[in-house]
Design a protein around this motif. Structure first.
Motif, PDB file in Angstrom:
ATOM      1  N   SER A 160     -13.762  12.811  14.025  1.00  0.00           N
ATOM      2  CA  SER A 160     -12.591  13.342  13.242  1.00  0.00           C
ATOM      3  C   SER A 160     -11.301  13.138  14.181  1.00  0.00           C
ATOM      4  CB  SER A 160     -12.639  14.867  13.034  1.00  0.00           C
ATOM      5  OG  SER A 160     -14.008  15.214  12.239  1.00  0.00           O
ATOM      6  N   VAL A 161     -11.481  12.500  15.172  1.00  0.00           N
ATOM      7  CA  VAL A 161     -10.063  12.423  16.011  1.00  0.00           C
ATOM      8  C   VAL A 161      -9.988  10.914  16.470  1.00  0.00           C
ATOM      9  CG1 VAL A 161      -8.885  13.101  18.136  1.00  0.00           C
ATOM     10  CG2 VAL A 161     -10.282  14.670  17.190  1.00  0.00           C
ATOM     11  N   ALA A 162      -8.801  10.319  15.664  1.00  0.00           N
ATOM     12  CA  ALA A 162      -8.492   8.762  15.971  1.00  0.00           C
ATOM     13  C   ALA A 162      -8.246   8.728  17.546  1.00  0.00           C
ATOM     14  CB  ALA A 162      -7.725   8.471  14.941  1.00  0.00           C
ATOM     15  N   PRO A 163      -8.735   7.782  18.039  1.00  0.00           N
ATOM     16  CA  PRO A 163      -8.495   7.335  19.419  1.00  0.00           C
ATOM     17  C   PRO A 163      -6.926   6.808  19.419  1.00  0.00           C
ATOM     18  CG  PRO A 163     -10.560   6.142  18.662  1.00  0.00           C
ATOM     19  CD  PRO A 163     -10.074   6.867  17.534  1.00  0.00           C
ATOM     20  N   THR A 164      -6.299   7.275  20.433  1.00  0.00           N
ATOM     21  CA  THR A 164      -5.166   6.864  20.769  1.00  0.00           C
ATOM     22  C   THR A 164      -5.036   5.524  21.640  1.00  0.00           C
ATOM     23  OG1 THR A 164      -4.192   9.140  20.585  1.00  0.00           O
ATOM     24  CG2 THR A 164      -2.793   7.530  21.501  1.00  0.00           C
ATOM     25  N   PRO A 165      -4.515   4.271  20.994  1.00  0.00           N
ATOM     26  CA  PRO A 165      -4.601   3.235  21.927  1.00  0.00           C
ATOM     27  C   PRO A 165      -3.499   3.514  23.238  1.00  0.00           C
ATOM     28  CG  PRO A 165      -4.101   2.561  19.674  1.00  0.00           C
ATOM     29  CD  PRO A 165      -4.066   4.137  19.811  1.00  0.00           C
ATOM     30  N   MET A 166      -3.851   2.846  24.403  1.00  0.00           N
ATOM     31  CA  MET A 166      -3.030   3.005  25.604  1.00  0.00           C
ATOM     32  C   MET A 166      -1.737   1.973  25.272  1.00  0.00           C
ATOM     33  SD  MET A 166      -4.141   5.720  26.983  1.00  0.00           S
ATOM     34  CE  MET A 166      -3.670   5.561  28.723  1.00  0.00           C
ATOM     35  N   PRO A 167      -0.937   2.006  25.672  1.00  0.00           N
ATOM     36  CA  PRO A 167       0.231   1.055  25.732  1.00  0.00           C
ATOM     37  C   PRO A 167      -0.139  -0.165  26.596  1.00  0.00           C
ATOM     38  CG  PRO A 167       1.141   2.706  27.361  1.00  0.00           C
ATOM     39  CD  PRO A 167      -0.195   3.111  26.842  1.00  0.00           C
ATOM     40  N   ASP A 168       0.523  -1.473  25.869  1.00  0.00           N
ATOM     41  CA  ASP A 168       0.413  -2.845  26.622  1.00  0.00           C
ATOM     42  C   ASP A 168      -0.982  -3.073  27.233  1.00  0.00           C
ATOM     43  OD1 ASP A 168       3.310  -2.759  26.629  1.00  0.00           O
ATOM     44  OD2 ASP A 168       3.432  -1.415  28.517  1.00  0.00           O
ATOM     45  N   CYS A 169      -1.851  -2.876  25.986  1.00  0.00           N
ATOM     46  CA  CYS A 169      -3.330  -3.398  26.495  1.00  0.00           C
ATOM     47  C   CYS A 169      -3.966  -3.997  25.416  1.00  0.00           C
ATOM     48  CB  CYS A 169      -4.033  -2.111  26.858  1.00  0.00           C
ATOM     49  SG  CYS A 169      -4.403  -0.837  25.666  1.00  0.00           S
ATOM     50  N   VAL A 172      -7.629  -2.652  23.623  1.00  0.00           N
ATOM     51  CA  VAL A 172      -8.808  -2.826  24.372  1.00  0.00           C
ATOM     52  C   VAL A 172      -9.044  -1.558  25.009  1.00  0.00           C
ATOM     53  CG1 VAL A 172      -8.815  -5.263  24.541  1.00  0.00           C
ATOM     54  CG2 VAL A 172      -8.073  -3.909  26.224  1.00  0.00           C
ATOM     55  N   TRP A 173      -8.121  -0.412  25.092  1.00  0.00           N
ATOM     56  CA  TRP A 173      -8.279   0.623  25.767  1.00  0.00           C
ATOM     57  C   TRP A 173      -7.644   1.672  24.941  1.00  0.00           C
ATOM     58  CZ3 TRP A 173      -5.038   1.694  30.903  1.00  0.00           C
ATOM     59  CH2 TRP A 173      -5.296   2.841  31.434  1.00  0.00           C
ATOM     60  N   ALA A 174      -8.342   2.945  24.857  1.00  0.00           N
ATOM     61  CA  ALA A 174      -8.136   3.948  23.716  1.00  0.00           C
ATOM     62  C   ALA A 174      -8.561   5.140  24.118  1.00  0.00           C
ATOM     63  CB  ALA A 174      -8.341   3.727  22.362  1.00  0.00           C
ATOM     64  N   THR A 175      -7.939   6.392  23.951  1.00  0.00           N
ATOM     65  CA  THR A 175      -8.367   7.747  24.465  1.00  0.00           C
ATOM     66  C   THR A 175      -8.288   8.484  23.445  1.00  0.00           C
ATOM     67  OG1 THR A 175      -7.396   7.396  26.682  1.00  0.00           O
ATOM     68  CG2 THR A 175      -7.921   9.893  25.829  1.00  0.00           C
ATOM     69  N   THR A 176      -9.547   9.215  23.236  1.00  0.00           N
ATOM     70  CA  THR A 176      -9.795  10.143  21.970  1.00  0.00           C
ATOM     71  C   THR A 176      -9.344  11.235  22.723  1.00  0.00           C
ATOM     72  OG1 THR A 176     -11.456   8.940  21.215  1.00  0.00           O
ATOM     73  CG2 THR A 176     -11.550  11.192  20.347  1.00  0.00           C
ATOM     74  N   ARG A 177      -8.056  11.826  22.161  1.00  0.00           N
ATOM     75  CA  ARG A 177      -7.493  13.398  22.686  1.00  0.00           C
ATOM     76  C   ARG A 177      -7.923  14.371  21.659  1.00  0.00           C
ATOM     77  NH1 ARG A 177      -3.104   9.531  24.640  1.00  0.00           N
ATOM     78  NH2 ARG A 177      -3.317   9.378  26.820  1.00  0.00           N
ATOM     79  N   PHE A 178      -8.752  15.529  22.274  1.00  0.00           N
ATOM     80  CA  PHE A 178      -9.196  16.454  21.370  1.00  0.00           C
ATOM     81  C   PHE A 178      -7.870  17.352  21.569  1.00  0.00           C
ATOM     82  CE2 PHE A 178     -12.844  14.118  22.428  1.00  0.00           C
ATOM     83  CZ  PHE A 178     -13.548  14.013  21.216  1.00  0.00           C
ATOM     84  N   VAL A 179      -7.037  17.606  22.426  1.00  0.00           N
ATOM     85  CA  VAL A 179      -6.026  18.450  22.594  1.00  0.00           C
ATOM     86  C   VAL A 179      -4.688  17.515  22.825  1.00  0.00           C
ATOM     87  CG1 VAL A 179      -5.115  20.263  24.271  1.00  0.00           C
ATOM     88  CG2 VAL A 179      -7.490  20.194  23.742  1.00  0.00           C
ATOM     89  N   ASP A 180      -3.533  18.106  22.254  1.00  0.00           N
ATOM     90  CA  ASP A 180      -2.359  17.754  22.599  1.00  0.00           C
ATOM     91  C   ASP A 180      -1.940  17.722  24.083  1.00  0.00           C
ATOM     92  OD1 ASP A 180       0.442  16.790  22.538  1.00  0.00           O
ATOM     93  OD2 ASP A 180       0.829  17.971  20.794  1.00  0.00           O
ATOM     94  N   THR A 194     -12.569   4.828  25.812  1.00  0.00           N
ATOM     95  CA  THR A 194     -13.111   3.719  25.488  1.00  0.00           C
ATOM     96  C   THR A 194     -12.216   2.610  25.664  1.00  0.00           C
ATOM     97  OG1 THR A 194     -13.860   5.121  23.281  1.00  0.00           O
ATOM     98  CG2 THR A 194     -14.169   2.808  23.210  1.00  0.00           C
ATOM     99  N   PHE A 195     -13.124   1.588  26.239  1.00  0.00           N
ATOM    100  CA  PHE A 195     -12.818   0.508  26.411  1.00  0.00           C
ATOM    101  C   PHE A 195     -13.510  -0.736  25.969  1.00  0.00           C
ATOM    102  CE2 PHE A 195     -11.767   2.690  30.242  1.00  0.00           C
ATOM    103  CZ  PHE A 195     -10.284   2.120  30.678  1.00  0.00           C
ATOM    104  N   GLN A 196     -13.205  -1.647  24.806  1.00  0.00           N
ATOM    105  CA  GLN A 196     -13.744  -2.810  24.433  1.00  0.00           C
ATOM    106  C   GLN A 196     -14.353  -3.743  25.530  1.00  0.00           C
ATOM    107  OE1 GLN A 196     -14.453  -2.433  21.107  1.00  0.00           O
ATOM    108  NE2 GLN A 196     -13.326  -0.442  21.188  1.00  0.00           N
ATOM    109  N   PRO A 197     -15.163  -4.569  25.370  1.00  0.00           N
ATOM    110  CA  PRO A 197     -15.799  -5.513  26.484  1.00  0.00           C
ATOM    111  C   PRO A 197     -14.502  -6.380  26.964  1.00  0.00           C
ATOM    112  CG  PRO A 197     -17.239  -5.495  24.514  1.00  0.00           C
ATOM    113  CD  PRO A 197     -15.864  -4.723  24.120  1.00  0.00           C
ATOM    114  N   GLY A 198     -14.588  -6.384  28.405  1.00  0.00           N
ATOM    115  CA  GLY A 198     -13.194  -6.939  29.025  1.00  0.00           C
ATOM    116  C   GLY A 198     -12.163  -6.189  29.205  1.00  0.00           C
ATOM    117  N   GLY A 199     -12.147  -5.096  28.721  1.00  0.00           N
ATOM    118  CA  GLY A 199     -10.796  -4.121  28.875  1.00  0.00           C
ATOM    119  C   GLY A 199     -10.802  -3.376  30.132  1.00  0.00           C
ATOM    120  N   ARG A 200      -9.786  -3.022  30.569  1.00  0.00           N
ATOM    121  CA  ARG A 200      -9.890  -2.599  32.159  1.00  0.00           C
ATOM    122  C   ARG A 200      -8.702  -1.922  32.092  1.00  0.00           C
ATOM    123  NH1 ARG A 200      -9.144  -7.765  35.404  1.00  0.00           N
ATOM    124  NH2 ARG A 200     -10.620  -8.540  33.904  1.00  0.00           N
ATOM    125  N   ILE A 201      -8.768  -0.939  33.239  1.00  0.00           N
ATOM    126  CA  ILE A 201      -7.578  -0.228  33.945  1.00  0.00           C
ATOM    127  C   ILE A 201      -6.880  -1.080  34.772  1.00  0.00           C
ATOM    128  CG2 ILE A 201      -6.593   1.754  35.139  1.00  0.00           C
ATOM    129  CD1 ILE A 201      -9.286   3.360  34.336  1.00  0.00           C
TER     130      ILE A 201
END
Length: 269
Positions: A160-169, A172-180, A194-201
């Motif tokens: 029910s919660v859409a992942p928020t893509p992280m900037p400049d990535c 391949v890197w997104a965060t499902t935030r259940f709270v604002d 969530t990281f797609q294969p090969g994604g990184r911090i």
């Protein structure tokens, strides 16, 4: 969508006991293979339930939270699950179905369900299905602030919660935030990263927040302080404040983990 949970059972006698569990002054790794029947606890006021206690406050280490993996047999559960009235709860369901009641309101939980239960709210949890119910439970004593109200309990789900893509990535890197993140009523967040294969911090994060990370899916190489550690489904990482951290997702499927962090409060002096 599948979500990892402790395997239970016991390895057979052919398995060598040397493993990949790590406990240092700045981080700990509890691989899934260590989460066996003999390390469970049975909790007061719960019936037909066992819990793996993966993190607890330790002086000089991570101090703000406890994290359990709870398995409830059919017919089991509790009418008094939380002994500490100052504690808030976050539940994330890995498998099975159960009925959560919060202040008289019933919620049907299933895999992927996410529940935030505010401190002081009366709640119950019962497995009325035919299979074991398995969920992750984060407990934290709430830190009240003058002129900021206590957050309300709510139930939602991973889907029910859409992942928020992280900037400049490149997505391949997104965060499902259940709270604002700007909602200062909340003093902790439990998200799914969530990281797609090969994604990184792409840098070694070093910050004041403590972390509990339970790998729900996929594999990665994870940087913890100065060490690269291979992690996969069911592995748990526990990070002290300021422990450098990063990861590179490996394999052919997304790398996902449930992430706890403490936020939005002054440091206690």
């Amino acid at each position: 969508m599948s979500y990892a949970f402790p395997p239970g059972g016991l390895p057979d006698q052919s398995v060598h006991p040397e493993g990949t569990a790590i406990f240092t002054e700045s981080y700990a790794v509890l691989p899934a293979v260590t989460q066996r029947d003999i390390v469970t606890s049975f909790l007061p006021e719960w019936t037909d339930t066992r819990a793996w206690i993966l993190a607890r406050p330790l002086s000089g280490f991570a101090e703000t939270f406890a994290q359990y993996a709870v398995e409830i047999a059919p017919g089991g559960g509790s009418d008094a699950p939380e002994p500490d009235q100052s504690a808030q709860a976050i539940l994330f369901v890995a498998a099975g179905e159960a009925t959560l009641t919060v202040d008289g309101n019933e919620h049907a939980l299933k895999p992927g369900s996410y529940a935030y239960i505010a401190p002081g709210d009366f709640w119950t949890l019962w497995n009325d299905g035919a299979a074991p119910f398995k969920c992750h439970w984060v407990r934290k004593a709430y830190s009240p602030v003058r002129n900021i109200e206590v957050p309300k309990s709510f139930v939602t789900s991973d889907k029910s919660v859409a992942p928020t893509p992280m900037p400049d990535c490149d997505g391949v890197w997104a965060t499902t935030r259940f709270v604002d993140p700007l909602d200062l009523r909340h003093d902790c967040h439990v998200n799914i990263v969530t990281f797609q294969p090969g994604g990184r911090i792409p840098f070694a994060e070093t910050h004041v927040m403590e972390h509990g990370l339970y790998v729900l899916q996929g594999t990665a190489e994870y940087l913890l302080n100065k060490d690269w550690v291979s992690v996969g489904p069911g592995d748990f990482m526990w990070l002290r404040a300021f422990c450098p951290q990063a990861c590179i997702a490996t394999g052919s499927e997304p790398f996902r983990y449930l992430l706890y962090k403490d936020v939005n409060r002054h440091v206690r002096l």
